[in-house]
Design an enzyme around this catalytic site. Sequence first.
Site, PDB file in Angstrom:
ATOM      1  N   HIS A 185       0.807  -1.222   0.000  1.00  0.00           N
ATOM      2  CA  HIS A 185       0.000   0.000   0.000  1.00  0.00           C
ATOM      3  C   HIS A 185       0.842   1.275   0.000  1.00  0.00           C
ATOM      4  O   HIS A 185       0.356   2.340   0.352  1.00  0.00           O
ATOM      5  CB  HIS A 185      -0.944  -0.005   1.215  1.00  0.00           C
ATOM      6  CG  HIS A 185      -2.290   0.588   0.930  1.00  0.00           C
ATOM      7  ND1 HIS A 185      -2.714   1.779   1.453  1.00  0.00           N
ATOM      8  CD2 HIS A 185      -3.323   0.136   0.170  1.00  0.00           C
ATOM      9  CE1 HIS A 185      -3.947   2.040   1.053  1.00  0.00           C
ATOM     10  NE2 HIS A 185      -4.336   1.055   0.257  1.00  0.00           N
ATOM     11  N   GLU A 209       2.175  -5.943  -3.918  1.00  0.00           N
ATOM     12  CA  GLU A 209       1.659  -4.724  -4.550  1.00  0.00           C
ATOM     13  C   GLU A 209       2.202  -3.472  -3.857  1.00  0.00           C
ATOM     14  O   GLU A 209       2.293  -3.420  -2.640  1.00  0.00           O
ATOM     15  CB  GLU A 209       0.128  -4.731  -4.478  1.00  0.00           C
ATOM     16  CG  GLU A 209      -0.532  -3.525  -5.106  1.00  0.00           C
ATOM     17  CD  GLU A 209      -2.037  -3.663  -5.161  1.00  0.00           C
ATOM     18  OE1 GLU A 209      -2.727  -2.630  -5.175  1.00  0.00           O
ATOM     19  OE2 GLU A 209      -2.539  -4.814  -5.186  1.00  0.00           O
ATOM     20  N   GLU A 235      -1.830   1.550  -9.545  1.00  0.00           N
ATOM     21  CA  GLU A 235      -3.098   2.208  -9.257  1.00  0.00           C
ATOM     22  C   GLU A 235      -2.949   3.724  -9.148  1.00  0.00           C
ATOM     23  O   GLU A 235      -3.912   4.465  -9.311  1.00  0.00           O
ATOM     24  CB  GLU A 235      -3.718   1.659  -7.974  1.00  0.00           C
ATOM     25  CG  GLU A 235      -2.951   2.002  -6.700  1.00  0.00           C
ATOM     26  CD  GLU A 235      -3.482   1.265  -5.482  1.00  0.00           C
ATOM     27  OE1 GLU A 235      -4.137   1.914  -4.654  1.00  0.00           O
ATOM     28  OE2 GLU A 235      -3.247   0.044  -5.394  1.00  0.00           O
ATOM     29  N   HIS A 285      -6.703  -2.507 -11.218  1.00  0.00           N
ATOM     30  CA  HIS A 285      -7.072  -2.097  -9.864  1.00  0.00           C
ATOM     31  C   HIS A 285      -8.539  -1.687  -9.864  1.00  0.00           C
ATOM     32  O   HIS A 285      -8.985  -0.951 -10.735  1.00  0.00           O
ATOM     33  CB  HIS A 285      -6.187  -0.909  -9.466  1.00  0.00           C
ATOM     34  CG  HIS A 285      -6.469  -0.329  -8.115  1.00  0.00           C
ATOM     35  ND1 HIS A 285      -7.161   0.855  -7.942  1.00  0.00           N
ATOM     36  CD2 HIS A 285      -6.127  -0.745  -6.868  1.00  0.00           C
ATOM     37  CE1 HIS A 285      -7.223   1.143  -6.654  1.00  0.00           C
ATOM     38  NE2 HIS A 285      -6.615   0.185  -5.989  1.00  0.00           N
TER      39      HIS A 285
END
Length: 382
Positions: A185, A209, A235, A285
């Site tokens: 994140h 990710e 994203e 995403h």
Amino acid sequence: MKIINMELFKVPPRWLFLKITTESGLVGWGEPVIEGKADTVAAAVEEMKEYVIGRNANDIEDIWQVLYRGAFYRGGPILVSAISGIEQALWDIKGKALNTPVYELLGGAVREKLKVYCWIGGDRPKDVAAAAKEKFEQGYTALKMNATPEIAWIDNFKVIQDVIDRVQSIRDALGYKMDIALDFHGRVHKAMARVLMKELEPFRLMFIEEPVLTENEEAFAELRRHTSIPIATGERNYTRWGFKNMLHNGGVDIIQPDLSHAGGILEAKKIAAMAEAYDVAVAPHCPLGPIALASCVQLDFCTPNVFIQEQSLGIHYNQGSDLLDYLTDPSVFDYKDGYINKLYKPGLGIEVNEAKVREMAKSGHNWKNPVWRMADGSLAEW
């Protein structure tokens, strides 16, 4: 096909829907939103109206070019998200006008069904083994969870051990019957990401990710040298130009354009084609609503290097309303053995329940992501 009206609806839990109407009565839906900045994106859409109303809805590429290149300042999450939602709605109209799904207009289907993954664990992950077993019993074979809560630039190894214990608990419960992805994140800084990725090697993860923030672009290539786990990001990248260096530098194995942020359906198709030339996979995403997901699915079915799709059903952000609540026929997103089948209805393949949208827009939302701080009071990445 002349566009005569554009109407926005801010609906819970944290979404913004756009309805575009043509002179003939054909309607298209899009999802132009940045999570936590819905009003800002709405203002951008309002400013773009004069460039869209009066145009032929068929002219998707030219309208996109005008909205993107016709402004001196380009790119970024707000402007491109506004363009994305408009573009999605135009594809919805075109597909309906030609009575065919969007993927048929972009080269046709390359697969019969599409693998999806689900979220577990929340922002501060816990009790993940039980949640993983529940999702497995629902038919999912792949999941994603946040790796860590708040984490310092250099932190105690217990933070690392907690991550290992959580992943181990899922492996103990399900073995390799469940694919596991870990989302750092962008919370984890480079030094800790390197340690964490090394310790996670034995668990054979599907991918990691956003191991670091995407603006630390040079770090991805460095981290790639320290692990064999596939690295995913994207994203928070916008348009082809936001992915160009990332692909060229070779630090990622999977890109994750968000079709409500990266420029819409056709722009994501172009990004995926760039990725294919670098032998990079695509996993769009989508922790958003049903229009964004439908847009992703249209892309997924005509794009060979897509391998899995994120979706938000039951995600921890969806408080008070969920993915299927705004659809007349929720069965279009029925999941079977962790897959969804092709969408056959024209346009985006869904029918939005406009009465429900209008009802929920009366209450709207004021969703904001939390502001986290470390024990010493300094700001932590969320």
